[in-house]
Design a protein around this motif. Sequence first.
Motif, mmCIF file in Angstrom:
data_model
loop_
_atom_site.group_PDB
_atom_site.id
_atom_site.type_symbol
_atom_site.label_atom_id
_atom_site.label_comp_id
_atom_site.label_asym_id
_atom_site.label_seq_id
_atom_site.Cartn_x
_atom_site.Cartn_y
_atom_site.Cartn_z
ATOM 1 N N PHE A 1 38.287 -3.356 7.046
ATOM 2 C CA PHE A 1 37.202 -3.326 8.036
ATOM 3 C C PHE A 1 36.653 -4.271 8.144
ATOM 4 C CE2 PHE A 1 34.675 -1.107 11.205
ATOM 5 C CZ PHE A 1 34.495 -2.267 12.382
ATOM 6 N N ARG A 2 36.022 -4.117 7.022
ATOM 7 C CA ARG A 2 34.941 -4.792 6.036
ATOM 8 C C ARG A 2 34.502 -5.092 4.561
ATOM 9 N NH1 ARG A 2 30.380 -2.321 10.886
ATOM 10 N NH2 ARG A 2 31.390 -3.679 12.212
ATOM 11 N N LYS A 3 34.006 -5.314 4.268
ATOM 12 C CA LYS A 3 33.698 -5.909 2.731
ATOM 13 C C LYS A 3 33.657 -4.802 2.021
ATOM 14 C CE LYS A 3 32.634 -10.914 2.247
ATOM 15 N NZ LYS A 3 31.378 -11.891 1.735
ATOM 16 N N THR A 4 32.941 -3.378 2.515
ATOM 17 C CA THR A 4 32.408 -2.190 2.124
ATOM 18 C C THR A 4 32.820 -1.077 2.751
ATOM 19 O OG1 THR A 4 30.746 -2.291 3.149
ATOM 20 C CG2 THR A 4 30.644 -3.394 0.953
ATOM 21 N N LYS A 5 34.113 -1.938 4.068
ATOM 22 C CA LYS A 5 34.469 -0.332 4.744
ATOM 23 C C LYS A 5 36.298 -0.513 4.904
ATOM 24 C CE LYS A 5 30.234 0.657 6.939
ATOM 25 N NZ LYS A 5 28.847 0.461 8.111
ATOM 26 N N ALA A 6 36.584 0.994 5.187
ATOM 27 C CA ALA A 6 38.085 0.574 5.637
ATOM 28 C C ALA A 6 37.539 1.491 6.831
ATOM 29 C CB ALA A 6 38.814 1.426 4.946
ATOM 30 N N GLY A 7 39.082 1.510 7.103
ATOM 31 C CA GLY A 7 39.028 2.192 8.728
ATOM 32 C C GLY A 7 40.078 2.029 9.855
ATOM 33 N N VAL A 8 40.214 2.528 11.096
ATOM 34 C CA VAL A 8 41.546 3.204 11.800
ATOM 35 C C VAL A 8 41.178 2.677 13.495
ATOM 36 C CG1 VAL A 8 43.539 3.617 10.808
ATOM 37 C CG2 VAL A 8 42.478 5.481 11.299
ATOM 38 N N LYS A 9 41.417 2.224 13.944
ATOM 39 C CA LYS A 9 41.061 2.336 15.269
ATOM 40 C C LYS A 9 41.946 2.677 16.682
ATOM 41 C CE LYS A 9 38.289 -1.197 17.041
ATOM 42 N NZ LYS A 9 38.276 -2.188 17.969
ATOM 43 N N LEU A 10 41.971 3.705 17.011
ATOM 44 C CA LEU A 10 42.438 4.363 18.177
ATOM 45 C C LEU A 10 42.216 3.482 19.315
ATOM 46 C CD1 LEU A 10 45.182 6.540 18.533
ATOM 47 C CD2 LEU A 10 43.068 8.182 18.799
ATOM 48 N N HIS A 11 43.273 3.424 19.512
ATOM 49 C CA HIS A 11 43.427 2.566 20.935
ATOM 50 C C HIS A 11 43.911 3.558 22.277
ATOM 51 C CE1 HIS A 11 42.218 -0.970 19.186
ATOM 52 N NE2 HIS A 11 43.073 -0.951 18.295
ATOM 53 N N LEU A 12 43.299 4.146 23.006
ATOM 54 C CA LEU A 12 43.965 4.784 23.749
ATOM 55 C C LEU A 12 44.609 5.107 25.273
ATOM 56 C CD1 LEU A 12 44.791 8.579 23.029
ATOM 57 C CD2 LEU A 12 42.962 8.903 24.189
ATOM 58 N N ARG A 13 44.774 5.553 26.057
ATOM 59 C CA ARG A 13 44.278 5.470 27.574
ATOM 60 C C ARG A 13 44.961 6.375 27.880
ATOM 61 N NH1 ARG A 13 49.622 2.257 29.633
ATOM 62 N NH2 ARG A 13 50.726 4.539 29.954
ATOM 63 N N LEU A 14 43.654 7.070 28.947
ATOM 64 C CA LEU A 14 44.065 8.305 29.323
ATOM 65 C C LEU A 14 44.095 8.256 30.680
ATOM 66 C CD1 LEU A 14 42.349 11.134 28.306
ATOM 67 C CD2 LEU A 14 40.008 10.400 29.054
ATOM 68 N N VAL A 15 45.069 9.313 32.189
ATOM 69 C CA VAL A 15 44.552 9.665 33.237
ATOM 70 C C VAL A 15 43.825 10.167 33.225
ATOM 71 C CG1 VAL A 15 45.969 10.210 34.396
ATOM 72 C CG2 VAL A 15 47.095 9.808 32.685
ATOM 73 N N PHE A 16 43.022 9.906 34.243
ATOM 74 C CA PHE A 16 41.126 11.176 34.744
ATOM 75 C C PHE A 16 42.251 12.276 36.612
ATOM 76 C CE2 PHE A 16 37.942 10.916 38.118
ATOM 77 C CZ PHE A 16 37.069 11.714 36.916
ATOM 78 N N MET A 17 42.146 13.371 36.319
ATOM 79 C CA MET A 17 42.522 13.897 36.950
ATOM 80 C C MET A 17 41.183 14.583 37.815
ATOM 81 S SD MET A 17 45.984 15.985 35.474
ATOM 82 C CE MET A 17 45.055 16.710 33.652
ATOM 83 N N GLY A 18 40.240 14.018 37.249
ATOM 84 C CA GLY A 18 38.947 14.794 38.000
ATOM 85 C C GLY A 18 38.478 15.425 36.285
ATOM 86 N N LYS A 19 37.069 15.806 37.026
ATOM 87 C CA LYS A 19 35.766 15.999 36.302
ATOM 88 C C LYS A 19 36.608 17.015 35.303
ATOM 89 C CE LYS A 19 31.566 18.003 35.769
ATOM 90 N NZ LYS A 19 29.654 18.311 36.957
#
Length: 372
Positions: free
Chosen positions: A140-158
């Motif tokens: 990710f950066r020189k001293t860091k690693a990481g993964v990214k979760l890209h998500l689509r969320l369906v909104f049905m209400g509160k």
Amino acid sequence: MDKNTLKTSFGKWISPINMKKLSKQVDILKQDYYTKKLTTESFLKIMLFAQLHETESLHAISDALLDEDFQKAVGFDSISASQLSRKNNELDPTVLSTIFLDLVSQIHTHHNQSKNLIPLKIIDSTTLPLNLTNYKWATFRKTKAGVKLHLRLVFMGKDNVYPDKAIMTTADEHDRNQLEVLVDDKEAMYVFDRGYVDYEQFDRMTDDGYFFVSRLKKNAVTRDVYSFKLPGNSTVISDKMVLIGTYQNRAEHYFRLIEVEDTKGNQLRLITNRFDLSADEISYIYRSRWAIELFFKWLKQHVEIKHFYGMTETALQNQIYLALITYCLHVLVRLKANSDKPLLRISRWLKAALWKPSYIFTKWTEPLLVGY
């Protein structure tokens, strides 16, 4: 799934998973070709148990099999951490992805029975930090690693949402690069934050018939074309038709710019290509974006995606899909019950009755789970 497992609350919980379909896919992909003990079905049950209990390590999962009821559910009395690790690293993520999408389809069926005026789909991502020493592939950066979760969320209400598409990348992947993949339904209204702002994408979405609302960056250049009149009781500051961008980098279409204040008094600039809704409706739609922040918070607090069981990309993908499957199973319990109780409470009830007969779980929650 064997009859004894189905009779337990755990069996009832995982019953929406189509084990026959799973078996066929496993055969096609030859996932259990050399397996005698830890089949994909048994592995799935074990790892869903681990997600439910937020078990932090494979050794702890192995120790959990000292429970005789757990042994009956999976069909054997012990499994080593190394065997679990090997299966987690070798299992094709497509298998768990298929289960996830099948559960999403079931949720969608229930969702369609509700009366939603505007189908909303919220897009965002969250970064999961990793140790660079063990995850060099996820730089990710020189001293860091990481993964990214890209998500689509369906909104049905509160308090009523569900994920319907997930993509995992390394953490240095820009959100904008996934927008085109996550936008594929013309019957929905898409909501996303300013990290996804891309004028070319906005034009392309408009040309292709996709509707969206997003937050515009503070330094974005706009040129007013027309000001819409606001009703007297509106909470919106202004509502205009605008052109966005500079002469060197601008969008071709006219868009709608709505200025509102958030709960802290900060002024927000919302951009949309939808002109048929009121400014207050657009404002409400954007506020629904907060649901995905709460969803990510729920995932990080109530299933196990903070401590990963493996160091390969395959292992991480499998664990993330298992977390999403766990969430979807909880949602299906609530939908079939027509309940408004938080998923956390349903999870607690389930853990308390896990190896008890399923009718006990039903009895405890009878006012909420009528017909389940």
